[in-house]
Design a protein around this motif. Sequence first.
Motif, mmCIF file in Angstrom:
data_model
loop_
_atom_site.group_PDB
_atom_site.id
_atom_site.type_symbol
_atom_site.label_atom_id
_atom_site.label_comp_id
_atom_site.label_asym_id
_atom_site.label_seq_id
_atom_site.Cartn_x
_atom_site.Cartn_y
_atom_site.Cartn_z
ATOM 1 N N THR C 30 0.846 -1.194 0.000
ATOM 2 C CA THR C 30 0.000 0.000 0.000
ATOM 3 C C THR C 30 0.878 1.240 0.000
ATOM 4 O O THR C 30 1.848 1.316 0.745
ATOM 5 C CB THR C 30 -0.908 0.018 1.247
ATOM 6 O OG1 THR C 30 -1.752 -1.127 1.205
ATOM 7 C CG2 THR C 30 -1.788 1.262 1.275
ATOM 8 N N ALA C 123 3.689 7.089 2.740
ATOM 9 C CA ALA C 123 3.860 5.939 3.625
ATOM 10 C C ALA C 123 3.764 4.665 2.797
ATOM 11 O O ALA C 123 2.849 4.519 1.981
ATOM 12 C CB ALA C 123 2.794 5.956 4.716
ATOM 13 N N HIS C 125 3.544 0.456 2.984
ATOM 14 C CA HIS C 125 3.186 -0.624 3.906
ATOM 15 C C HIS C 125 3.099 -1.914 3.108
ATOM 16 O O HIS C 125 2.450 -1.964 2.070
ATOM 17 C CB HIS C 125 1.824 -0.312 4.548
ATOM 18 C CG HIS C 125 1.356 -1.367 5.494
ATOM 19 N ND1 HIS C 125 0.603 -2.439 5.084
ATOM 20 C CD2 HIS C 125 1.553 -1.521 6.822
ATOM 21 C CE1 HIS C 125 0.348 -3.209 6.143
ATOM 22 N NE2 HIS C 125 0.898 -2.665 7.198
ATOM 23 N N ILE C 127 2.350 -6.036 3.587
ATOM 24 C CA ILE C 127 1.959 -7.144 4.447
ATOM 25 C C ILE C 127 2.093 -8.422 3.636
ATOM 26 O O ILE C 127 1.725 -8.473 2.470
ATOM 27 C CB ILE C 127 0.530 -6.937 5.013
ATOM 28 C CG1 ILE C 127 0.225 -7.945 6.105
ATOM 29 C CG2 ILE C 127 -0.532 -6.951 3.921
ATOM 30 C CD1 ILE C 127 -0.955 -7.556 6.982
#
Lengths: 129, 129, 129
Positions: C30, C123, C125, C127
């Motif tokens: 993301t 940002a 991210h 996962i």
Amino acid sequence: MRAPARGLHEITCEVTDWIRNSGTSTGLLTLFCRHTSASLLVQENAAPAARRDLERYFERIAPEGGSYEHDDEGPDDMPAHLRSALTHTSLTIPVEDGRMVLGTWQGIYLFEHRRKPSVREIALHLIGE
Amino acid sequence: MRAPARGLHEITCEVTDWIRNSGTSTGLLTLFCRHTSASLLVQENAAPAARRDLERYFERIAPEGGSYEHDDEGPDDMPAHLRSALTHTSLTIPVEDGRMVLGTWQGIYLFEHRRKPSVREIALHLIGE
Amino acid sequence: MRAPARGLHEITCEVTDWIRNSGTSTGLLTLFCRHTSASLLVQENAAPAARRDLERYFERIAPEGGSYEHDDEGPDDMPAHLRSALTHTSLTIPVEDGRMVLGTWQGIYLFEHRRKPSVREIALHLIGE
């Protein structure tokens, strides 16, 4: 996935089947369109007239026949990129009990912006358990 | 979530509380709007004038009174779908130390496009630990 | 990340490097833009003319010199918020074998909407495993 022609093509069933086959019942689904002249949209799945209005609207706000510098692949090339930029390359949808949490009137659509039919690839990713 | 009227309604606090109650401190938050005539937007949370300009802008580029084929539910029906298509059905926001990584001036807004107030459902999904 | 000037700035390489350094090879990436006057876009990475057309298009549909109520920071302030609202604050992209599943002609762009260069934070991210 084959987009038979310019416009909105519903892919909700194909995506629902893919989730069922994945064996994951709770998690987060991501759809990612691997093209810059087609895109994704969650929209009204009941009224075909609403989809025709949507198609006409995008033809009007990002028209062919604008004076574009980039027209390597014809007059529908640059409007396709603009319509993609205004809609979505990626969508994320939570999945619960093996089903997307779509509202009653929501369907997932592949929005083809080029005149000529082509094969379009949408990457599906499901994280969960 | 109740949208009191057409326009932008900030939901940052409700979402922040929901994250705190979830017990998850690091992960990925997804918001998914279960409607096609309301949508989501991350925008300026400081200046009310900026929000009024945003509302007026979308009223202008997807106006009522356009000649739409689909008007089953009145003149604000089709513009609502168009404004949804131009903004967002889903948002994904990383979460760190129990807080969304929003910038200083960012707030999360539910963008109601219909004239009549209605109850709107936004699915929240948080994956992480 | 420094946006040298208004317009589209490719960040695909920086993001690719960041994924490589993360040690995660399969998962979901993301990107979240922590600003309301800059945004994210996946677009054509081959033709610079297509990017110039895109920049001109957004200058035209959300112009400076519109009669905006909000102009605290100058005539490029409100158009920046509008162009952000029409494009993307967050993008999600599946990662396989350590690489984003981008199509051949897709690049990731930071879309700076203000005239003055500034430092922009995105940002990231990831996962997965």
